[in-house]
Write a protein that holds these residues in place. Structure first.
Motif, mmCIF file in Angstrom:
data_model
loop_
_atom_site.group_PDB
_atom_site.id
_atom_site.type_symbol
_atom_site.label_atom_id
_atom_site.label_comp_id
_atom_site.label_asym_id
_atom_site.label_seq_id
_atom_site.Cartn_x
_atom_site.Cartn_y
_atom_site.Cartn_z
ATOM 1 N N THR A 1 35.212 47.281 37.928
ATOM 2 C CA THR A 1 35.526 48.375 37.005
ATOM 3 C C THR A 1 36.786 48.289 36.396
ATOM 4 O O THR A 1 36.841 48.517 35.002
ATOM 5 C CB THR A 1 35.644 49.632 37.624
ATOM 6 O OG1 THR A 1 36.602 49.788 38.927
ATOM 7 C CG2 THR A 1 34.088 50.120 38.528
ATOM 8 N N ARG A 2 38.024 47.755 36.908
ATOM 9 C CA ARG A 2 39.131 47.425 36.144
ATOM 10 C C ARG A 2 38.875 46.413 34.985
ATOM 11 O O ARG A 2 39.422 46.695 33.980
ATOM 12 C CB ARG A 2 40.172 46.874 37.125
ATOM 13 C CG ARG A 2 41.627 46.667 36.638
ATOM 14 C CD ARG A 2 42.508 46.519 37.518
ATOM 15 N NE ARG A 2 43.894 46.437 37.090
ATOM 16 C CZ ARG A 2 44.574 45.296 36.673
ATOM 17 N NH1 ARG A 2 44.136 44.273 36.784
ATOM 18 N NH2 ARG A 2 45.806 45.314 36.056
ATOM 19 N N ASP A 3 38.447 45.348 35.234
ATOM 20 C CA ASP A 3 38.223 44.367 34.503
ATOM 21 C C ASP A 3 37.245 44.823 33.144
ATOM 22 O O ASP A 3 37.478 44.347 32.023
ATOM 23 C CB ASP A 3 37.637 42.935 34.989
ATOM 24 C CG ASP A 3 38.970 42.271 35.492
ATOM 25 O OD1 ASP A 3 40.131 42.643 35.279
ATOM 26 O OD2 ASP A 3 38.770 41.172 36.073
ATOM 27 N N VAL A 4 36.430 45.429 33.506
ATOM 28 C CA VAL A 4 35.485 46.079 32.466
ATOM 29 C C VAL A 4 36.477 46.894 31.367
ATOM 30 O O VAL A 4 36.295 46.749 30.048
ATOM 31 C CB VAL A 4 34.419 46.844 32.989
ATOM 32 C CG1 VAL A 4 33.567 47.753 31.809
ATOM 33 C CG2 VAL A 4 33.115 45.791 33.694
ATOM 34 N N HIS A 5 36.989 47.820 32.088
ATOM 35 C CA HIS A 5 38.093 48.515 31.140
ATOM 36 C C HIS A 5 39.269 47.567 30.519
ATOM 37 O O HIS A 5 39.622 47.953 29.634
ATOM 38 C CB HIS A 5 38.514 49.709 32.185
ATOM 39 C CG HIS A 5 37.568 50.703 32.175
ATOM 40 N ND1 HIS A 5 36.444 50.592 33.142
ATOM 41 C CD2 HIS A 5 37.466 52.067 31.659
ATOM 42 C CE1 HIS A 5 35.967 51.722 33.159
ATOM 43 N NE2 HIS A 5 36.262 52.396 32.156
ATOM 44 N N ARG A 6 39.720 46.587 31.320
ATOM 45 C CA ARG A 6 40.892 45.849 30.471
ATOM 46 C C ARG A 6 40.300 45.318 29.295
ATOM 47 O O ARG A 6 40.918 45.007 28.480
ATOM 48 C CB ARG A 6 41.076 44.734 31.825
ATOM 49 C CG ARG A 6 42.067 43.877 31.071
ATOM 50 C CD ARG A 6 42.270 42.885 32.330
ATOM 51 N NE ARG A 6 43.093 41.590 31.923
ATOM 52 C CZ ARG A 6 44.422 41.640 32.277
ATOM 53 N NH1 ARG A 6 45.071 42.497 32.645
ATOM 54 N NH2 ARG A 6 45.049 40.466 31.723
ATOM 55 N N THR A 7 38.995 44.949 29.144
ATOM 56 C CA THR A 7 38.484 44.341 27.866
ATOM 57 C C THR A 7 38.803 45.367 26.625
ATOM 58 O O THR A 7 38.669 44.880 25.522
ATOM 59 C CB THR A 7 37.071 43.818 27.885
ATOM 60 O OG1 THR A 7 36.218 44.937 27.996
ATOM 61 C CG2 THR A 7 36.996 42.861 29.018
ATOM 62 N N MET A 8 38.930 46.599 27.095
ATOM 63 C CA MET A 8 38.976 47.476 26.068
ATOM 64 C C MET A 8 40.293 48.051 25.595
ATOM 65 O O MET A 8 40.791 49.096 25.070
ATOM 66 C CB MET A 8 38.238 48.654 26.257
ATOM 67 C CG MET A 8 36.909 48.538 26.211
ATOM 68 S SD MET A 8 35.568 49.883 26.737
ATOM 69 C CE MET A 8 36.099 50.071 28.499
ATOM 70 N N GLY A 9 41.336 47.356 26.657
ATOM 71 C CA GLY A 9 42.921 47.652 26.556
ATOM 72 C C GLY A 9 43.189 48.664 27.693
ATOM 73 O O GLY A 9 44.282 49.159 27.616
#
Length: 407
Positions: free
Chosen positions: A291-299
């Motif tokens: 979940t963290r990396d999915v959101h990381r792609t959006m900053g």
């Protein structure tokens, strides 16, 4: 149609199946989201004025086993504790030069709960991204490991995976306005016969790298089909240099993806079927790093662990003890695809409800049918009415639901 998992059919493994049911097409404000998460106090500030105390790790109370299935003795733990005594230094900024493990002790030795386990290493806390910022505050007694702080964790990282720099350069590199984010798992840089340090380097999903915008061809290869980035390299003296390399253009996005539900769901499905890796072991994700990396792609800078993420949500429905699964399901109907669900030790991305049956995409170990464990160990779509080892369903175990996409 055949079920892939209970209630899950092939059409449900496409992001558009869920996005076609999404009523919210807005783009949300990343800066406002990150400000709200920062106010929760769940992230470390990597600044020259911050404090970075060294925390002594505790050995597990029960017997643990190494990778050969042998019990780890008290003498073994004594040795691990001895080598993990930190020789402190002035806080020195730097970056991870590759995807690398962050360990609780300054050893690569795993600590499994059973002689046959090969997955759940209790000494593995997380993995760092290529070019992830950090601050070095000391080293192990054998000088092979550095004790570092990242925005989400502190612990030991292999020295060869870290390069240090000045505070001025650290600040400039962290605030680079031109960058790419890796949006495909297991990306490789192009072969580079003129610089082995950047040739065929593995770049993991959600790694963020500065753009190299010279406009010149690199290593006698035309830029067509590629994009030129700076890669971090550790020199012999441990200092950081940034060297240009080509990355396939199809594997990256220039700047952050739009902070939308469409981006969130699409990026989640990019990792569909990726194998589960506790603490990021094996170069893959566990539930909260997913979940963290999915959101990381959006900053979006989510905390690393599920429980800390849950506390940092900008909007949340907390489910009190005793509430039925049916009542929880009714409350979930106010959610949208891309919202987040939490139960003790686990997090999931909500996709929607079909005929009152809630669905999620998550990185999970498995479920239980009539007392028999069904291993999944990958990113997969599931309903919430599958059962956990306790006998309760995932829905019944939910502690909260919430979102970081709020206006």
């Amino acid at each position: 149609m055949d079920e892939l998992l209970p209630g899950v059919f092939a059409d449900m493994l496409r992001p558009q199946y869920w996005l076609s049911r999404c009523r919210d097409g807005r783009a949300y404000q990343v800066d406002a989201c990150n400000d709200g998460i920062a106010q929760s106090g769940t992230l470390y500030a990597l600044t020259e004025t911050a404090e970075f105390p060294v925390v002594t790790p505790l050995r597990p109370a029960d017997v643990r086993f190494d990778e050969q299935g042998r019990a780890i003795t008290d003498r073994d733990w004594d040795l691990m504790e001895d080598v993990s005594r930190v020789r402190t230094c002035s806080p020195t900024p730097g970056f991870a030069v590759e995807s690398t493990d962050l360990r609780r002790f300054a050893v690569a030795t795993p600590a499994f709960q059973s002689p046959t386990d090969k997955e759940f290493d209790e000494l593995q806390d997380t993995t760092l991204h290529t070019f992830e910022p950090l601050v070095v505050v000391g080293e192990s007694q054998d000088a092979n490991w550095l004790y570092v702080y990242t925005t989400t964790y502190r612990g030991f990282v292999a020295k060869q995976a870290v390069a240090v720099t000045t505070w001025e350069n650290f600040k400039q590199l962290r605030s680079s306005p031109s960058f790419v984010v890796v949006t495909k798992p297991f990306t490789l840089t192009q072969p580079q016969p003129y610089d082995a340090k950047v040739s065929r380097r593995w770049l993991e999903f959600a790694a963020v790298l500065p753009l190299f915008e010279s406009g010149e061809n690199l290593g006698r290869q035309h830029v067509l089909g590629n994009i030129c980035v700076f890669l971090p390299v550790r020199e012999r003296d441990g200092e950081l240099t940034m060297r240009p390399a080509y990355v396939p253009r199809a594997d990256v996005h220039v700047g952050w993806l739009p902070f939308t539900r469409q981006s969130c769901v699409s990026m989640a499905f990019t990792l569909l079927h990726e194998r589960y890796g506790w603490g990021g072991r094996l170069g893959v994700h566990d539930c909260s790093s997913f979940t963290r990396d999915v959101h990381r792609t959006m900053g979006v800078e989510l905390p690393r662990d599920a429980g800390v993420q849950e506390r940092a949500l900008l909007w949340r429905i907390a489910f009190p003890e005793g509430i039925s699964g049916r009542d929880k399901g009714r409350q979930l109907e106010q959610l949208q695809p891309g919202d987040l669900l939490y139960m003790p030790g686990h997090t999931m991305i909500y996709l929607g409800s079909i005929q009152g049956r809630p669905y999620v995409i998550h990185d999970f170990a498995g479920y239980v049918v009539e007392g028999t464990e069904i291993p999944i160990n990958q990113v997969m779509v599931s309903t919430l009415d599958i059962h956990t080892k306790s006998g309760a369903t995932y829905l019944e175990k939910l502690s909260s639901a919430g979102a970081v996409m709020v206006q």
